[in-house]
Design a protein around this motif. Structure first.
Motif, PDB file in Angstrom:
ATOM      1  N   ASN A  49      24.964 -49.352 -27.660  1.00 25.06           N
ATOM      2  CA  ASN A  49      25.911 -48.388 -27.098  1.00 25.06           C
ATOM      3  C   ASN A  49      26.613 -47.521 -28.137  1.00 25.06           C
ATOM      4  O   ASN A  49      27.375 -46.625 -27.769  1.00 25.06           O
ATOM      5  N   HIS A 440      32.530 -47.176 -23.688  1.00 30.30           N
ATOM      6  CA  HIS A 440      32.245 -46.015 -22.835  1.00 30.30           C
ATOM      7  C   HIS A 440      33.523 -45.256 -22.461  1.00 30.30           C
ATOM      8  O   HIS A 440      33.481 -44.041 -22.253  1.00 30.30           O
ATOM      9  N   GLN A 443      33.876 -43.096 -25.495  1.00 31.80           N
ATOM     10  CA  GLN A 443      32.815 -42.088 -25.520  1.00 31.80           C
ATOM     11  C   GLN A 443      33.083 -40.957 -24.532  1.00 31.80           C
ATOM     12  O   GLN A 443      32.798 -39.788 -24.817  1.00 31.80           O
ATOM     13  N   SER A 444      33.660 -41.297 -23.382  1.00 30.77           N
ATOM     14  CA  SER A 444      33.886 -40.290 -22.337  1.00 30.77           C
ATOM     15  C   SER A 444      34.915 -39.239 -22.751  1.00 30.77           C
ATOM     16  O   SER A 444      35.000 -38.176 -22.140  1.00 30.77           O
TER      17      SER A 444
END
Length: 920
Positions: A49, A440, A443-444
């Motif tokens: 990831n 995540h 990351q967003s």
């Protein structure tokens, strides 16, 4: 341009099979070599990831903080991790490797002493690669490096600016440096300590000894060895020396709504602003690897890390106890953490026996071996070692049988008592799904090439083919120690030779060094090659470097690091180097001219009309031509540095040759040279290296990077890119990159002035949009346009460089015409927004550009006091209705952040107070 191999280009399936063949030629033996490189268990959730995720690896350095809050938070986590474990309040956001971090710390000591003390002492218990990197770097600073045993340190001359020690030492010993540091400080000497993060979960932290600067590598925190890199190094120090620190530093500030926001702090220290007076030439560092290491600490937390450390220490203790039972060798008496020093009759014979069992040991000398343990070591591995060291004698016990009896070998006075990683972030995400969501979530918040083009001039932000990225995570590439015997890395060696030959054909050079592990490191290495060449000819006095005022800031910073005197030359109205001014400068310094640093095409986005004449002038006056390879994306297949007349050039493999930028690294900066410079290419003290192809007799300048082939693990990316493209594909890529830039310039020329053009009215692969007039007509600055572009879903172009008040745009060949048009449409729409201000239809101080970017928190607030609508702020273009990337913060206040400098996560107690206040 024609390749002897891969000229037609391989298909993806052919390339994959070729890389599998190379991988099969590598042999992954169990490594107990240590020396700063360790096997580590990379959590799959982090590997998949972050390392394999384009949402992380296609980001750019977070200059535009409003669309980079995710990786900024992760890098702040990294800084906090380093600060906590070292016991010092300030850390940067990564350096290139442990050796160069130590060299940067040495430079800091020189600067702290204002260059008045010219001796730097290095303890002989430091890693040999670190010692050699420091020796090379010291040469440019005119520093004298003395390598000495700790007990023989001599400060009597009063000329010592600093010392470097290792904790634990390269042969494993853990020493109490308390009195040593007090004595050094009493003599006015600064102390640098190279340390190990895992060890510091158990050992008294350097800050508690009073150490001034701590350096090291975060590699063993979940980053593969990768035959030497890339890995994130670190440098931590006190608040007193914060403005002398090298590299990027992430700091806390506030946005336009007064809410906390992150950004890069204290940029006035850096080369892109201070040029030759910068603290360092470093630009790209190792952000992606720093993020991996930070997430490793987040995943395991303080207790998990300590458990790993205790297990590693226990395995080393079990091995020691077993050797004492065997009685065939002698074990060192000093305390240790993970590395055991063994005295024996014939170290080579023992190492050969280990080799037959697919085990690598470190042979220090004829009678000394060290054995380093790590988190992947098992009790079964220890049993295999017992058989190796038994020298034919039967082993009547197992590691498991004696392990319960082993006790902590660290003296009570050196056992860590202070807490670390107390912040909730390091105590909340200890399951895979929790960490996955956290990764995540961050990351967003960040814009990457997954969302839209990133049109940064001089940065060449290409999207990377998946096939290029695949080999990076194959164990046969990722799990090899950089100092493993070369016969265990035949696949790597074949790739190095093939890549070196391909790069020679592309550039017109005769030999390449793959050691420099960043563009700035390549610049420095290239200039040091020139310096070594002049010295070998008896021209010690040649120390003048001519640099155009339009050059990238790393150029003068690198020249300064090589001890060169910089002479600046101007440019003409067309953006070209002023040839007559250059001629006068070269002739005036004919007796002491060392080099010219030139970028081609120029940083103004045009092909220098007189580049061949420029090279001729320098050569006629005794100098060498160094070409900055930042703009090779407009040369490949069309011309070459060697054909033009350059003597040396570095290549940014993370630009032209497709290594992802990683949000600020990794990068690679190999250097190519003409035949007469090839003997001077970098070598290495552990694994001798030189040019590819080899020039034969060598006089190497020294060591540039900690690992022999730099960041070897990411070289397959560039190798596969070149091999799949073939000579025609690479040439077409250059043509399309130039075509794309000219198409965009043509579309925009009726709306914005295009600052420089070549003789045919064209630009190269990038171009400059002039915004200076808007400051007078509408009060608009380049920053306003860049921030408004975020509302359109784009990363802004390069701002105010190389010309203040401008934007520099580079589309690369990766982008489709539809994407180019979308970006042009956004800029044209913004020009119409500026026109509303010019016509008095929008307020000069309170308009949609000054208010940009507009995050959801602002748009959804109960109160809206702007003179324009929320809809106009959020959806200025029709395509945004179906898909929009949202900035997560308003415009960040840079001045506030530097005046109220905070570079770590807030203490847990303060977080609790703020949470309580928020819910009261």
């Amino acid at each position: 341009m024609k390749f002897s191999k891969f000229d037609e280009g391989l298909t993806e399936s052919q390339m994959t099979e070729h890389m599998k063949k190379l991988a099969s030629m590598n042999k992954v033996y169990k490594s107990f070599i240590g020396m700063g490189y360790y096997n580590t268990s990379v959590p799959p959730v982090i590997l998949r990831n972050i390392m394999e995720n384009p949402g992380w690896y296609t980001q750019y350095t977070p200059y535009q903080a409003e669309i980079a809050q995710g990786r900024l938070e992760s890098l702040l986590n990294y800084q906090t991790m380093i600060s906590d474990l070292t016991g010092l309040p300030m850390s940067n956001a990564s350096l290139l490797d442990e050796g160069t971090a130590a060299a940067e710390a040495m430079a800091m000591c020189n600067n702290i002493q204002k260059g008045k003390k010219k001796t730097f002492i290095i303890a002989s218990n430091c890693h040999p690669q670190t010692i050699d990197v420091c020796k090379t770097r010291a040469d440019g600073f005119d520093l004298k490096v003395v390598v000495s045993d700790l007990k023989d340190f001599d400060y009597k001359s009063g000329d010592v600016c600093g010392v470097l020690v290792q904790y634990p030492g390269t042969e494993g010993e853990v020493l109490d440096y308390g009195e040593f540091i007090k004595n050094a400080h009493a003599k006015g000497v600064k102390v640098v300590m190279a340390s190990d993060l895992l060890a510091l979960t158990m050992l008294k932290p350097p800050g508690e000894f009073g150490v001034d600067i701590v350096v090291g590598s975060a590699q063993r925190f979940g980053v593969p060895m990768g035959y030497g890199g890339p890995h994130a190094a670190f440098l931590a120090t006190s608040q007193e020396y914060k403005r002398m620190m090298p590299g990027r530093i992430i700091g806390v500030s506030v946005d336009s709504s007064g809410k906390p926001a992150l950004r890069m702090a204290m940029q006035t220290r850096e080369q892109h602003i201070r040029r030759d007076k910068a603290t360092s030439n470093i630009c790209t560092a190792q952000a992606l690897l720093a993020n991996m290491a930070a997430m490793y600490a987040v995943y395991h937390g303080p207790e998990g890390l300590k458990t790993i450390a205790q297990r590693v220490h226990g395995l080393a203790g079990t091995f020691t106890a077993g050797l004492k039972k065997l009685g065939t060798v002698e074990v060192q008496g000093l305390p240790f953490f993970d590395t055991v020093k063994v005295k024996c009759a014939d170290s080579k014979a023992i190492a050969d026996t280990a080799y037959k069992s697919e085990i690598n040991l470190r042979v220090v000398d004829q009678n000394t071996i060290t054995v380093s343990f790590d988190e992947t070591t098992t009790l079964e591995d220890v049993d295999k070692l017992f058989k190796v060291f038994a020298c034919g004698k039967p082993v009547t016990f197992t590691a498991a049988s004696i392990a319960p009896e082993v006790q902590n070998m660290i003296p009570p006075g050196l056992v860590r008592q202070s807490p670390y990683l107390t912040h909730p972030i390091f105590n909340s995400y200890h399951t895979e799904h929790e960490l996955l969501r956290y990764i995540h979530k961050l990351q967003s918040k960040d814009l990457s090439l997954c969302h839209s083009m990133i049109p940064l001039g001089s940065c060449t932000m290409k999207l990377n083919a998946t096939t290029e990225m695949m080999p990076v995570t194959w164990p046969s590439f990722s799990d090899i120690h950089p100092f493993a015997p070369t016969e265990q890395a035949e696949g790597y060696q074949e790739m190095f030779n093939n890549l070196g030959e391909l790069l020679c054909i592309i550039t017109g050079f005769d030999s390449f060094s793959l050691q420099p592990n960043a563009g700035a490191a390549g610049e420095y290495a290239g200039l040091m090659v020139i310096r070594a060449y002049h010295k070998a000819r008896g021209d010690h006095h040649r120390n003048v470097c001519i640099i155009p005022v339009s050059a990238h800031g790393t150029n003068p910073a690198s020249a300064a690091m090589c001890g060169m005197k910089i002479v600046a030359v101007g440019t003409d109205a067309k953006g070209n180097i002023n040839i007559e001014e250059l001629r006068k400068a070269a002739e005036a310094h004919k007796a002491d001219l060392s080099a010219l640093m030139v970028t081609y095409p120029s940083t103004h986005g045009v092909y220098e009309e007189g580049i061949d004449e420029i090279c001729k002038i320098i050569h006629e006056n005794g100098g060498q031509v160094y070409m900055d390879g930042a703009n090779m994306n407009a040369q490949v297949g069309l011309t070459s540095p060697g054909w033009i007349g350059a003597d040396v050039c570095h290549l940014n493999l993370h630009k032209t040759f497709c290594i992802p930028h990683g949000g600020g690294g990794p990068g690679m900066g190999p250097i190519g040279v003409k035949k007469h410079l090839a003997p001077f290419l970098p070598s290495h003290p552990v694994v001798p290296t030189g040019g590819i192809p080899s020039p034969g007799k060598v006089h190497p300048l020294g060591t540039i990077s900690a690992a022999p082939w730099g960041s070897a693990l990411i070289l397959p990316i560039s190798y596969t890119y070149i091999a799949m493209m073939g000579s025609k594909g690479l040439t077409d890529a250059s043509k399309i990159a130039i075509l794309n830039a000219n198409y965009m310039a043509k579309r925009l020329e009726d709306h914005y002035p295009i600052l420089f053009r070549g003789v045919n009215g064209t630009v190269a692969h990038e171009f400059i949009v002039d915004l200076r007039g808007f400051k007078h007509t509408a009060g608009i600055e380049p920053e306003d346009v860049a921030k408004r572009l975020m509302d359109y879903g784009f990363h802004g172009p390069t701002m105010s460089w190389p010309v203040p008040g401008t934007l520099m745009i580079e589309p690369t060949e990766s982008e489709s015409k539809a994407e180019l048009d979308r970006f042009c449409d956004a800029l044209i729409s913004i020009r119409e927004e500026i026109a509303l201000i010019e016509k008095g239809k929008a307020d000069v101080n309170n308009n949609v550009l000054k208010g940009a970017p507009h995050p959801p928190s602002l748009l959804m607030a109960d109160a809206w006091t702007k003179p324009y609508s929320r809809e106009y702020a959020a959806f200025p273009a029709p395509w945004l209705r179906s898909s929009k990337f949202w900035p997560t913060t308003g415009r960040v206040d840079n001045v506030y952040g530097d005046r109220n400098l905070i570079c770590t996560l807030l203490p847990a107690s303060q977080v609790a107070e703020e949470q309580a206040a928020a819910t009261a």
